[in-house]
Design a protein around this motif. Structure first.
Motif, PDB file in Angstrom:
ATOM      1  N   ASP A  59       0.834  -1.213   0.000  1.00  0.00           N
ATOM      2  CA  ASP A  59       0.000   0.000   0.000  1.00  0.00           C
ATOM      3  C   ASP A  59       0.867   1.261   0.000  1.00  0.00           C
ATOM      4  OD1 ASP A  59      -2.349  -1.388  -0.063  1.00  0.00           O
ATOM      5  OD2 ASP A  59      -2.653  -1.361   2.113  1.00  0.00           O
ATOM      6  N   ALA A  60       1.965   1.198   0.760  1.00  0.00           N
ATOM      7  CA  ALA A  60       2.859   2.364   0.788  1.00  0.00           C
ATOM      8  C   ALA A  60       3.644   2.474  -0.515  1.00  0.00           C
ATOM      9  CB  ALA A  60       3.809   2.264   1.970  1.00  0.00           C
ATOM     10  N   ALA A  61       3.983   1.306  -1.061  1.00  0.00           N
ATOM     11  CA  ALA A  61       4.856   1.299  -2.238  1.00  0.00           C
ATOM     12  C   ALA A  61       4.137   1.743  -3.508  1.00  0.00           C
ATOM     13  CB  ALA A  61       5.439  -0.096  -2.441  1.00  0.00           C
ATOM     14  N   THR A  62       2.821   1.884  -3.454  1.00  0.00           N
ATOM     15  CA  THR A  62       2.105   2.245  -4.681  1.00  0.00           C
ATOM     16  C   THR A  62       2.248   3.718  -5.029  1.00  0.00           C
ATOM     17  OG1 THR A  62       0.091   2.609  -3.447  1.00  0.00           O
ATOM     18  CG2 THR A  62       0.315   0.487  -4.493  1.00  0.00           C
ATOM     19  N   CYS A  63       2.902   4.498  -4.175  1.00  0.00           N
ATOM     20  CA  CYS A  63       3.121   5.923  -4.469  1.00  0.00           C
ATOM     21  C   CYS A  63       3.662   6.085  -5.881  1.00  0.00           C
ATOM     22  CB  CYS A  63       4.101   6.505  -3.456  1.00  0.00           C
ATOM     23  SG  CYS A  63       4.724   8.132  -3.911  1.00  0.00           S
ATOM     24  N   ILE A  64       3.062   7.006  -6.646  1.00  0.00           N
ATOM     25  CA  ILE A  64       3.508   7.213  -8.024  1.00  0.00           C
ATOM     26  C   ILE A  64       4.422   8.427  -8.161  1.00  0.00           C
ATOM     27  CG2 ILE A  64       1.522   6.035  -9.040  1.00  0.00           C
ATOM     28  CD1 ILE A  64       0.276   8.756  -9.623  1.00  0.00           C
ATOM     29  N   GLY A  65       4.732   9.077  -7.034  1.00  0.00           N
ATOM     30  CA  GLY A  65       5.692  10.181  -7.094  1.00  0.00           C
ATOM     31  C   GLY A  65       5.231  11.364  -7.918  1.00  0.00           C
ATOM     32  N   CYS A  66       3.932  11.628  -7.937  1.00  0.00           N
ATOM     33  CA  CYS A  66       3.429  12.721  -8.778  1.00  0.00           C
ATOM     34  C   CYS A  66       3.621  14.074  -8.111  1.00  0.00           C
ATOM     35  CB  CYS A  66       1.954  12.510  -9.106  1.00  0.00           C
ATOM     36  SG  CYS A  66       0.843  12.594  -7.693  1.00  0.00           S
ATOM     37  N   GLY A  67       3.646  14.085  -6.771  1.00  0.00           N
ATOM     38  CA  GLY A  67       3.833  15.346  -6.055  1.00  0.00           C
ATOM     39  C   GLY A  67       2.538  16.042  -5.684  1.00  0.00           C
ATOM     40  N   ALA A  68       1.404  15.384  -5.854  1.00  0.00           N
ATOM     41  CA  ALA A  68       0.137  16.011  -5.473  1.00  0.00           C
ATOM     42  C   ALA A  68       0.111  16.329  -3.979  1.00  0.00           C
ATOM     43  CB  ALA A  68      -1.040  15.105  -5.833  1.00  0.00           C
ATOM     44  N   CYS A  69       0.809  15.509  -3.197  1.00  0.00           N
ATOM     45  CA  CYS A  69       0.856  15.733  -1.745  1.00  0.00           C
ATOM     46  C   CYS A  69       1.496  17.086  -1.440  1.00  0.00           C
ATOM     47  CB  CYS A  69       1.610  14.602  -1.060  1.00  0.00           C
ATOM     48  SG  CYS A  69       3.151  14.104  -1.862  1.00  0.00           S
ATOM     49  N   VAL A  70       2.606  17.350  -2.123  1.00  0.00           N
ATOM     50  CA  VAL A  70       3.302  18.625  -1.925  1.00  0.00           C
ATOM     51  C   VAL A  70       2.428  19.773  -2.434  1.00  0.00           C
ATOM     52  CG1 VAL A  70       5.311  19.981  -2.602  1.00  0.00           C
ATOM     53  CG2 VAL A  70       5.562  17.544  -2.116  1.00  0.00           C
ATOM     54  N   ALA A  71       1.862  19.564  -3.606  1.00  0.00           N
ATOM     55  CA  ALA A  71       1.087  20.636  -4.240  1.00  0.00           C
ATOM     56  C   ALA A  71      -0.121  21.023  -3.409  1.00  0.00           C
ATOM     57  CB  ALA A  71       0.637  20.189  -5.620  1.00  0.00           C
ATOM     58  N   SER A  72      -0.783  20.048  -2.804  1.00  0.00           N
ATOM     59  CA  SER A  72      -2.020  20.342  -2.100  1.00  0.00           C
ATOM     60  C   SER A  72      -1.774  20.750  -0.657  1.00  0.00           C
ATOM     61  CB  SER A  72      -2.959  19.126  -2.145  1.00  0.00           C
ATOM     62  OG  SER A  72      -2.322  18.024  -1.542  1.00  0.00           O
ATOM     63  N   CYS A  73      -0.594  20.445  -0.136  1.00  0.00           N
ATOM     64  CA  CYS A  73      -0.315  20.759   1.265  1.00  0.00           C
ATOM     65  C   CYS A  73      -0.147  22.259   1.438  1.00  0.00           C
ATOM     66  CB  CYS A  73       0.961  20.048   1.710  1.00  0.00           C
ATOM     67  SG  CYS A  73       1.448  20.486   3.386  1.00  0.00           S
ATOM     68  N   LYS A  74      -0.778  22.775   2.450  1.00  0.00           N
ATOM     69  CA  LYS A  74      -0.653  24.195   2.780  1.00  0.00           C
ATOM     70  C   LYS A  74       0.799  24.561   3.031  1.00  0.00           C
ATOM     71  CE  LYS A  74      -2.318  27.286   6.419  1.00  0.00           C
ATOM     72  NZ  LYS A  74      -1.313  27.275   7.498  1.00  0.00           N
ATOM     73  N   ASN A  75       1.581  23.593   3.506  1.00  0.00           N
ATOM     74  CA  ASN A  75       2.977  23.845   3.845  1.00  0.00           C
ATOM     75  C   ASN A  75       3.939  23.340   2.781  1.00  0.00           C
ATOM     76  OD1 ASN A  75       1.797  24.539   6.320  1.00  0.00           O
ATOM     77  ND2 ASN A  75       2.014  22.437   7.060  1.00  0.00           N
ATOM     78  N   ALA A  76       3.384  22.881   1.634  1.00  0.00           N
ATOM     79  CA  ALA A  76       4.235  22.268   0.600  1.00  0.00           C
ATOM     80  C   ALA A  76       5.187  21.254   1.224  1.00  0.00           C
ATOM     81  CB  ALA A  76       5.002  23.332  -0.186  1.00  0.00           C
ATOM     82  N   SER A  77       4.636  20.411   2.074  1.00  0.00           N
ATOM     83  CA  SER A  77       5.439  19.385   2.731  1.00  0.00           C
ATOM     84  C   SER A  77       5.471  18.103   1.899  1.00  0.00           C
ATOM     85  CB  SER A  77       4.848  19.082   4.108  1.00  0.00           C
ATOM     86  OG  SER A  77       5.428  17.905   4.630  1.00  0.00           O
ATOM     87  N   ALA A  78       6.605  17.437   1.920  1.00  0.00           N
ATOM     88  CA  ALA A  78       6.761  16.198   1.150  1.00  0.00           C
ATOM     89  C   ALA A  78       6.682  14.967   2.040  1.00  0.00           C
ATOM     90  CB  ALA A  78       8.090  16.220   0.408  1.00  0.00           C
ATOM     91  N   MET A  79       6.095  15.150   3.219  1.00  0.00           N
ATOM     92  CA  MET A  79       6.116  14.051   4.198  1.00  0.00           C
ATOM     93  C   MET A  79       5.398  12.799   3.712  1.00  0.00           C
ATOM     94  SD  MET A  79       7.643  14.604   7.214  1.00  0.00           S
ATOM     95  CE  MET A  79       6.735  14.145   8.680  1.00  0.00           C
ATOM     96  N   LEU A  80       4.292  12.978   2.959  1.00  0.00           N
ATOM     97  CA  LEU A  80       3.569  11.776   2.537  1.00  0.00           C
ATOM     98  C   LEU A  80       4.438  10.967   1.582  1.00  0.00           C
ATOM     99  CD1 LEU A  80       0.799  10.464   3.101  1.00  0.00           C
ATOM    100  CD2 LEU A  80       0.049  11.342   0.898  1.00  0.00           C
ATOM    101  N   PHE A  81       5.075  11.664   0.652  1.00  0.00           N
ATOM    102  CA  PHE A  81       5.967  10.985  -0.298  1.00  0.00           C
ATOM    103  C   PHE A  81       7.095  10.262   0.436  1.00  0.00           C
ATOM    104  CE2 PHE A  81      10.007  11.191  -2.588  1.00  0.00           C
ATOM    105  CZ  PHE A  81       9.721  10.405  -3.682  1.00  0.00           C
ATOM    106  N   VAL A  82       7.769  10.991   1.322  1.00  0.00           N
ATOM    107  CA  VAL A  82       8.907  10.399   2.024  1.00  0.00           C
ATOM    108  C   VAL A  82       8.451   9.245   2.915  1.00  0.00           C
ATOM    109  CG1 VAL A  82      10.801  10.853   3.635  1.00  0.00           C
ATOM    110  CG2 VAL A  82      10.163  12.577   1.941  1.00  0.00           C
ATOM    111  N   SER A  83       7.320   9.456   3.573  1.00  0.00           N
ATOM    112  CA  SER A  83       6.859   8.430   4.511  1.00  0.00           C
ATOM    113  C   SER A  83       6.462   7.152   3.790  1.00  0.00           C
ATOM    114  CB  SER A  83       5.678   8.952   5.332  1.00  0.00           C
ATOM    115  OG  SER A  83       4.520   9.063   4.532  1.00  0.00           O
ATOM    116  N   ALA A  84       5.966   7.289   2.567  1.00  0.00           N
ATOM    117  CA  ALA A  84       5.549   6.084   1.834  1.00  0.00           C
ATOM    118  C   ALA A  84       6.754   5.172   1.630  1.00  0.00           C
ATOM    119  CB  ALA A  84       4.932   6.464   0.496  1.00  0.00           C
ATOM    120  N   LYS A  85       7.889   5.747   1.247  1.00  0.00           N
ATOM    121  CA  LYS A  85       9.070   4.922   1.005  1.00  0.00           C
ATOM    122  C   LYS A  85       9.656   4.427   2.325  1.00  0.00           C
ATOM    123  CE  LYS A  85      10.447   3.788  -2.336  1.00  0.00           C
ATOM    124  NZ  LYS A  85      10.097   2.457  -2.919  1.00  0.00           N
ATOM    125  N   VAL A  86       9.725   5.313   3.317  1.00  0.00           N
ATOM    126  CA  VAL A  86      10.303   4.917   4.610  1.00  0.00           C
ATOM    127  C   VAL A  86       9.484   3.802   5.233  1.00  0.00           C
ATOM    128  CG1 VAL A  86      10.664   5.666   6.996  1.00  0.00           C
ATOM    129  CG2 VAL A  86      11.499   7.074   5.109  1.00  0.00           C
TER     130      VAL A  86
END
Lengths: 224, 644, 261
Positions: free
Chosen positions: C165-192
């Motif tokens: 489930d975590a590995a299915t991240c497609i690295g599109c960056g929607a998490c960063v784009a939609s985050c009020k803080n432009a945080s990449a935590m969802l992307f990083v956390s998926a791999k970690v």
């Protein structure tokens, strides 16, 4: 110790400080609320004044006061640091149209605003009660304790003061609704079994604590 | 030209082991003196780049994407085959070899395919060690499924996203080598020409897609892992950027192109819905395990359905023709891809197709929904059903899916020998880019296997053999061949910019795709192919006189990128037609209407066409020269495929 | 030639598209009209129509990233009417269809906005920061060959499923784009969390999270404030639970690793 300062100044490190200080301040809220429940005792403020005398003079409490102060300072400092970083992260050009409201709760996005309201309230609150109790010249009550009760009772007869208190408690409730469960998320204290409970508990906690505080000015304004 | 496939001597099962011993090794201290260019960072390219860097070579890797993680390998759904025999169901290296040779309709090289089956087992080990989350059983061991009509369960999978997970595995290995500084990665950089110095591949010319900068890169060897050319057809299941330019440029610099007409048409794709359609979406083949394919029994009924006068539910069971089950009782809906595709086309040609365009057949799940319930079906195929609904706005739980065949994979590609080296020394081709392992038809779950086999386990050995014979002296771009190639690239870009005509690259591409699909698609005949050849030549003329490209070279210019790719498709398309015309037989994905059995099945001609057709470029608008590599089969008996 | 819905009427739309020549140039929203848009078109096919139109007029087409157009490569990245990948949940831009819009609508199309994602041109942004984060440790350090048989590393199915489930991240960056803080935590956390869950990831567990977070911060992404926009807009449903796992991994690693830096 550079590893420690590096860890604590990282984005997650700062969040961890936010959450630990936040939970600590929550515990303060509980103590503060329980103590202040004495205000509802129908004894003309005797018990409340004993309690406030104890809080103002006990050396342990006076020491913890500094810890509490540090809690506030760190919480606020980290909030400012994070907000600066997060604003910069969006880059020079923001969105022309942003419908972020469709994907997240309002309070989650406005913790800074809510926190600022709470801070303003806090300063007024501290000046009016804490400062005057500690450094002011309150009249003694029948036990020769400073009569803070009378000050509280008279303050809460002013409508604008009551309004400020109630609004601040609403802000605090929203702040806590996000903050409480968020602290557990940030500390990584999540589990499929327990997280739903933490979420509900956080809701209940936020509403009960803030309703408790809000009840005090309302009680004096309407019923006394 | 004599084509030497350099197949090692000895029994089939020992060839690779022996060969690995016989190839020369590069001294570990010398490895860092060699530079290798890898173009393309999908499964084949990323795995090769990472593995070569691990050995100590200096690798320069190139991708036109913004990140290697976006290569189209990522879209493979079904799985990857490996002869692990974890299921105790009689699988073996020989059986995987046999199935692949037979599935390819006996047009692949025995030795290559056997090696592929041998190393397939190592691939799974490697991927698991990287942390690829394959599907597992409750006991914690790996799960397998039967796929694409195979009689054993040898397919490893990660839900419907196997390609993604494998690519991310190879990508992570590549990222690690980039971090170590052993791979220098060039993203958003497109190879526009190969540089050949004294008959040997010595470098490439690239264009930076953001700045338009043209660069020269030199190396001791060049590996092309640039994928297939299915986008010649414009509409295919390939990604929009998938193109043949790198391979075609290499071809024009002397590399032979083998079996270009072998293209695979996948039967279960979502049908075209309008002229604006930009690509076709594959629905996993696994759907045919439970879906039943049918069309109305009569043309009249199909017509009324198309016009909306009746609904699907109005067609009674006895008025439905489950044509695959009827014609192939033994395999039913699970016949190989080429057979299923051709039969769907036949039904539509008869006028019994469904959907507004009449270019679709039904894939019906009502029976399994009745048998195991909506819940059960959703667990099995939920994501596929959701994807179908997203695209078509139709709910496949309530009405049958509409499917139609679409171009999916190209078995042809650059000719390579056993070492995956093209006829140009120092130039290698791996993965879908080469022609080597799938013959005339590729089996399901074999593309991922081949890409990773080539990259992880073949090229690291065979390229060493070549490099060991190359002096470890630094290579530079000093040689005039680099300036010459760069000048050609610049001149070509200027030509695109200077035509200033009226038609866009996409319009030419669509026109080409239409010709290819009509005359060189699922069924071909001599007359149609001759017509197609002329039509393509005409279109090419128009392209060079009426193309419209705006903007500059020195900026991100996606129209200019397209123009270059379409120009190459316009040449490759003609070669595909030539190859199809030359091959007077039907085999696998190549179906010549003149050569079929009385029952309408593909009729091979092993006597005259058991060879690899390798074409040599002679110059613009000059017919290419055909070289034949005869295929010898010592370990399998050539039989007519039968799925009755 | 309607596909599914023969009654669907073609639409005329007004587009406001961000145009910006290159990284350093100023940009602005430019108005375009597109006509006769079929509801069965994908959003990107609608942009294809616009681009063909512009090209015929001799204007530069709108640059945007896309490739597979089936929702898996993660190339496409448009901020549509103030939402990452548009209004439809669980959907990439390429899988968003025009039937989600109405005739006469005005649609605002902007690129992802983050300091770490500079604009290349128009709607195309540079997401190489994600690659550099993976380079910092988003892998298991095994060379090709010399690994144990696949079945010698059993993984409980429930763990394998969560890792997947975590590995299915497609690295599109929607998490960063939609985050009020432009945080990449969802992307990083998926791999970690994928690698923290699996036995293969244990050896480098601590250094991985330390290095990836350090790189994430270096790239200039914001800090997570648990708003949840990222998970709400993630086209493949990466869960916020991963961020909690990342926090936990980070805390544990910082407290117990031998890394003094």
């Amino acid at each position: 110790m550079s590893w420690l300062s590096n860890a604590l100044s990282s984005s997650i490190g700062r969040k961890i400080i936010m959450s630990i200080t936040g939970l600590f301040l929550c515990s303060f809220l509980v103590i503060h609320l329980i103590g202040n429940l004495q205000l509802f005792k129908n004894d003309g403020g005797v018990a409340f004044n004993i309690y406030s005398h104890f809080m103002g003079t006990n050396p342990v409490i006076r020491t913890i006061e500094f810890v509490l102060l540090a809690g506030f300072v760190f919480h606020i400092y980290e909030a400012i640091a994070l907000t600066g970083r997060n604003k910069a992260a969006r880059g020079p050009q923001g969105y022309k149209v942003d419908n972020i409201g469709q994907n997240s709760p309002w309070q989650s996005r406005n913790m800074g605003l809510l926190g600022t309201i709470i801070l303003i309230f806090l300063l007024v609150h501290l000046y009016n009660f804490f400062y005057r109790a500690r450094f002011g010249d309150l009249d003694p009550d029948i036990n020769s304790n400073d009569d803070l009760y009378t000050l509280v009772a008279s303050s809460f007869k002013q409508w604008w003061y009551v309004l400020l208190y109630v609004l601040a408690q609403v802000a605090l409730a929203y702040h806590l609704i996000h903050g409480f469960k968020s602290a557990f998320q940030t500390l990584g204290l999540t589990h499929r079994k327990y997280t739903p409970f933490i979420t509900y508990f956080g809701y209940a906690f936020s509403i009960i604590v803030c309703a408790g505080f809000a009840a005090m000015p309302l009680y004096f304004f309407f019923l006394k | 030209m004599k084509l030497d496939a350099k197949i090692p001597e000895g029994p089939l099962a020992e060839k690779w082991e022996k060969h690995k011993f016989n190839v020369k090794l590069v001294n570990p201290a010398n490895k860092r003196k060699y530079d290798v260019i890898v173009v393309g960072t999908g499964l084949a390219g990323a795995s090769a780049a990472a593995s070569l860097a691990e050995l100590g070579y200096n690798v320069k890797a190139f991708s036109f994407h913004d990140s290697p993680r976006r290569a189209h390998s990522i879209a493979a759904q079904g799985g990857i085959n490996a002869a692990k025999n974890y299921q105790n169901d009689g699988d073996s290296v020989f059986r995987l070899f046999y199935d692949t040779i037979k599935g390819g309709d006996y047009r692949a090289r025995e030795a290559n395919v056997y090696r592929l089956a041998q190393v397939s087992v190592n691939i799974i080990d490697q991927c698991v060690a990287q942390g690829v989350p394959f599907a597992r059983e409750y006991g914690g061991l790996l799960a397998n499924r039967s796929f694409g009509g195979a009689q054993v369960s040898r397919t490893f999978y990660a839900r419907g996203q196997t390609g993604q997970q494998l690519l991310l595995g190879a990508y992570s290995a590549l990222m690690r080598q980039i971090a170590y500084g052993k791979v220098k990665m060039y993203n958003r950089t497109e190879m526009l020409d190969l540089v050949v110095v004294d008959g040997q591949a010595r470098g490439i010319i690239t264009r930076n897609l953001i700045t338009g900068e043209i660069q020269q890169h030199a190396a001791h060897a060049v590996v092309l892992a640039t994928g297939g050319y299915g986008n010649v057809f414009y509409l295919s299941t390939n990604a929009k950027y998938s193109n043949a330019t790198a391979a075609w440029r290499a071809h024009k610099k002397g590399a032979l192109f083998a079996n270009p007409c072998f293209t695979q048409i996948h039967p279960t794709c979502i049908p075209v819905s309008g002229d604006y359609q930009s690509k076709l979406t594959l629905m996993s083949e696994s759907l045919r395990n439970d879906g039943r394919v049918w069309v109305p029994k009569t043309v009249e009924m199909a017509e009324r359905l198309r016009k909306g006068e009746i609904r699907v539910s109005d067609i009674k069971e006895e008025d439905r023709d489950y044509f695959l089950e009827r014609k192939y009782p033994a395999f039913g809906n699970l016949v190989p891809r080429d057979v299923a595709s051709r039969n769907a086309k036949m039904m539509c040609d008869e006028g019994r197709g469904v959907g507004a365009s009449g270019l679709a057949v039904f894939l019906d799940f009502s029976e399994i929904i009745q048998r195991i319930g909506v819940e059960g079906v959703s667990q099995k195929y939920g994501n596929l059903f959701a994807m179908y609904e997203k695209i078509t706005d139709e709910n496949p739980y309530e009405m049958p899916m509409r499917i139609y065949p679409a171009v999916h994979y190209t078995m042809g590609g650059l000719w390579v020998d056993y070492n995956l080296q093209t006829n140009v020394p120092g130039l290698y081709a791996t993965g879908e880019c080469n022609f080597s392992d799938h013959g005339a038809n590729r089996l399901g779950a074999s593309a991922l296997m081949q890409g990773l086999a080539d990259g992880y386990f073949v090229i690291p050995y065979t390229i060493g053999d070549y490099l060991a014979n190359t002096p470890p002296k630094p290579v530079t771009t000093e040689h005039p061949a680099f300036q010459e190639a760069e000048a050609q690239v610049r001149e070509r870009l200027q030509r695109f910019m200077g035509i200033n005509g009226t038609r866009t690259p996409d319009e030419f591409h669509k026109a080409l795709g239409h010709i290819m699909w009509e005359y060189c698609g699922m069924a071909r005949n001599a007359e149609g192919l001759q017509h197609a050849k002329q039509a393509i030549q005409q279109l090419r003329k128009e392209f060079w006189s009426d193309l419209k490209v705006t903007g500059l070279n020195e900026e991100l210019n996606q129209t200019l990128e397209k123009a270059g790719r379409v120009a190459d498709f316009l040449e490759l398309g003609e070669l595909m037609v030539d190859d199809a015309y030359n091959r007077n037989e039907s085999c696998g994905g190549h179906f010549r209407e003149e050569y079929q059995t009385p029952e309408g099945e593909a009729l091979r001609d092993d006597e005259n066409y058991a060879y690899v057709a390798a074409w040599q470029y002679q110059g613009d608008n000059v017919p290419e020269v055909l070289h034949k590599e005869e295929l010898t089969f010592e370990n399998v008996k050539l039989t007519q495929r039968s799925y009755k | 030639m309607a596909g599914s819905n023969p009654n669907a009427k073609p639409m005329d739309l007004t587009l406001k598209v961000w145009r910006q020549r290159n990284r350093t140039a100023d940009g602005q929203l430019v108005d375009y009209q597109v006509k006769n848009i079929s509801p069965d078109m994908s959003f990107l096919e609608m942009l294809d129509v616009l681009n063909e139109d512009l090209l015929h007029k001799g204007e530069d087409p709108v640059a945007f990233d896309h490739d597979c157009r089936e929702g898996i490569c993660g190339s496409c990245n448009l901020y549509i009417n103030g939402r990452a990948h548009g209004p439809e949940p669980g959907t990439t831009t390429c899988q968003l269809h025009m039937r989600k819009f109405k005739d006469g609508d005005t649609i605002v199309v902007e690129p992802w906005r983050a300091a770490a994602f500079p604009v290349n041109r128009d709607l195309s942004v540079d997401r190489s920061a994600f690659d550099r984060i993976i380079q910092a440790g988003g892998y298991v350090s095994v060379n090709t060959g010399g690994v144990p048989d696949a079945n010698e590393i059993p993984v409980p199915k429930s763990i394998a499923d969560r890792a997947f489930d975590a590995a299915t991240c497609i690295g599109c960056g929607a998490c960063v784009a939609s985050c009020k803080n432009a945080s990449a935590m969802l992307f990083v956390s998926a791999k970690v969390s994928q690698l923290a869950l699996l036995p293969q990831g244990q050896v480098e567990r601590k250094t991985r999270v330390e290095n990836m977070v350090a790189q994430m911060d270096k790239e200039g992404f914001g800090a997570c404030t648990n708003i949840g926009s990222c998970a709400a807009e993630c086209p493949v449903g990466i869960s916020l639970e991963n961020i909690a796992i990342l926090n936990r991994e980070f805390l544990a690693a910082k407290a117990t690793s031998n890394n003094l830096a």
